[in-house]
Scaffold this motif. Structure first.
Motif, PDB file in Angstrom:
ATOM      1  N   ALA A  66       2.812   2.756  -3.444  1.00  0.00           N
ATOM      2  CA  ALA A  66       2.165   3.631  -4.423  1.00  0.00           C
ATOM      3  C   ALA A  66       2.520   5.097  -4.206  1.00  0.00           C
ATOM      4  O   ALA A  66       2.623   5.858  -5.174  1.00  0.00           O
ATOM      5  N   ALA A  67       2.746   5.492  -2.974  1.00  0.00           N
ATOM      6  CA  ALA A  67       3.036   6.892  -2.658  1.00  0.00           C
ATOM      7  C   ALA A  67       4.527   7.218  -2.710  1.00  0.00           C
ATOM      8  O   ALA A  67       4.901   8.375  -2.547  1.00  0.00           O
ATOM      9  N   LEU A  68       5.369   6.229  -2.948  1.00  0.00           N
ATOM     10  CA  LEU A  68       6.807   6.458  -2.870  1.00  0.00           C
ATOM     11  C   LEU A  68       7.448   6.891  -4.181  1.00  0.00           C
ATOM     12  O   LEU A  68       8.547   7.416  -4.181  1.00  0.00           O
ATOM     13  N   GLY A  69       6.813   6.635  -5.303  1.00  0.00           N
ATOM     14  CA  GLY A  69       7.395   7.017  -6.583  1.00  0.00           C
ATOM     15  C   GLY A  69       8.264   5.922  -7.169  1.00  0.00           C
ATOM     16  O   GLY A  69       8.588   4.925  -6.519  1.00  0.00           O
ATOM     17  N   ASP A  70       8.680   6.131  -8.412  1.00  0.00           N
ATOM     18  CA  ASP A  70       9.417   5.108  -9.158  1.00  0.00           C
ATOM     19  C   ASP A  70      10.865   4.931  -8.718  1.00  0.00           C
ATOM     20  O   ASP A  70      11.486   3.925  -9.055  1.00  0.00           O
ATOM     21  N   LEU A 100      10.120   4.070   6.023  1.00  0.00           N
ATOM     22  CA  LEU A 100       9.606   4.871   4.898  1.00  0.00           C
ATOM     23  C   LEU A 100      10.213   6.274   4.897  1.00  0.00           C
ATOM     24  O   LEU A 100      10.542   6.816   3.832  1.00  0.00           O
ATOM     25  N   GLU A 101      10.398   6.851   6.065  1.00  0.00           N
ATOM     26  CA  GLU A 101      11.023   8.175   6.160  1.00  0.00           C
ATOM     27  C   GLU A 101      12.472   8.109   5.677  1.00  0.00           C
ATOM     28  O   GLU A 101      12.935   8.985   4.960  1.00  0.00           O
ATOM     29  N   THR A 115       0.834  -1.207   0.000  1.00  0.00           N
ATOM     30  CA  THR A 115       0.000   0.000   0.000  1.00  0.00           C
ATOM     31  C   THR A 115       0.870   1.259   0.000  1.00  0.00           C
ATOM     32  O   THR A 115       0.606   2.207  -0.742  1.00  0.00           O
ATOM     33  N   GLU A 116       1.910   1.271   0.808  1.00  0.00           N
ATOM     34  CA  GLU A 116       2.799   2.434   0.911  1.00  0.00           C
ATOM     35  C   GLU A 116       3.590   2.670  -0.376  1.00  0.00           C
ATOM     36  O   GLU A 116       3.930   3.807  -0.702  1.00  0.00           O
ATOM     37  N   ARG A 175      12.353   7.914   1.892  1.00  0.00           N
ATOM     38  CA  ARG A 175      12.046   9.225   1.275  1.00  0.00           C
ATOM     39  C   ARG A 175      13.239  10.166   1.352  1.00  0.00           C
ATOM     40  O   ARG A 175      13.546  10.871   0.391  1.00  0.00           O
ATOM     41  N   GLU A 198       7.084   3.589   9.688  1.00  0.00           N
ATOM     42  CA  GLU A 198       7.320   5.016   9.460  1.00  0.00           C
ATOM     43  C   GLU A 198       8.810   5.345   9.413  1.00  0.00           C
ATOM     44  O   GLU A 198       9.252   6.138   8.583  1.00  0.00           O
TER      45      GLU A 198
END
Length: 172
Positions: free
Chosen positions: A76-80, A164-165, A73-74, A168, A161
């Motif tokens: 999709a928001a992270l980019g290619d 994912l942080e 799910t996460e 990013r 989190e």
């Protein structure tokens, strides 16, 4: 090969991890694993991308199922520029079946069943069970480890989190 006795636990019982303990700032160790089409994958296949590598004992267990679905799910928001890999000892056929049934299509699953290359290189092989422990690593575009979490109790979820942080931040 180094061993770390009591490094993690399963339901409160201490277990031994085989392989070096990976730390932030280390160069990411290479490995060889199989994708669901039985193709060899190594770290070089992902060169130039930020990686979130989640290793789990088995996709067919409740916590591993939840974790992999959450990372899917996460994703999709992270980019290619950011790829999420889930590595387990499950056979590639079982991984493909599980992904199809779970609708997981943004996370790439890799099987370490053949020779535990990932587990040994990343210090994630549980000696007593010949399964991978629950751990999450983030590797930047240059192949440097930017986040490490060996989850102390295998039956618990990782800190999503924080991973994912770190991904990013490594991609920015």
């Amino acid at each position: 090969m180094p061993e770390r006795s009591g490094a993690v636990a399963f339901m409160g019982n201490g277990l031994t991890l085989v392989g070096p303990e990976i730390s932030v700032g280390d160069n990411a160790p290479d490995f060889s694993a199989l994708d669901t089409n039985l193709n060899d994958r190594t770290l070089k296949d992902y060169a130039g991308r930020v990686l979130v590598i989640a290793c789990v004992p088995s996709l067919d267990t409740p916590v591993c199922d939840m974790e992999t679905r959450r990372f899917n799910t996460e994703a999709a928001a992270l980019g290619d520029d950011i790829r999420i890999l889930t590595v387990s000892m499950d056979l590639p056929f079982a991984q493909a079946r599980w992904c199809g049934a779970a609708g997981v299509d943004a996370v790439e699953t890799l099987s370490d069943h053949r020779d535990a290359s990932f587990g040994l290189a990343w210090g994630a092989l549980v000696k007593e069970l010949r399964l991978l422990t629950r751990a999450v690593f983030v590797v930047d575009r240059k192949g440097v480890v930017r986040h490490v979490q060996y989850v102390p109790e295998i039956t618990e979820e990782p800190d999503y989190e924080a991973a994912l942080e770190a991904a990013r931040k490594a991609a920015s």
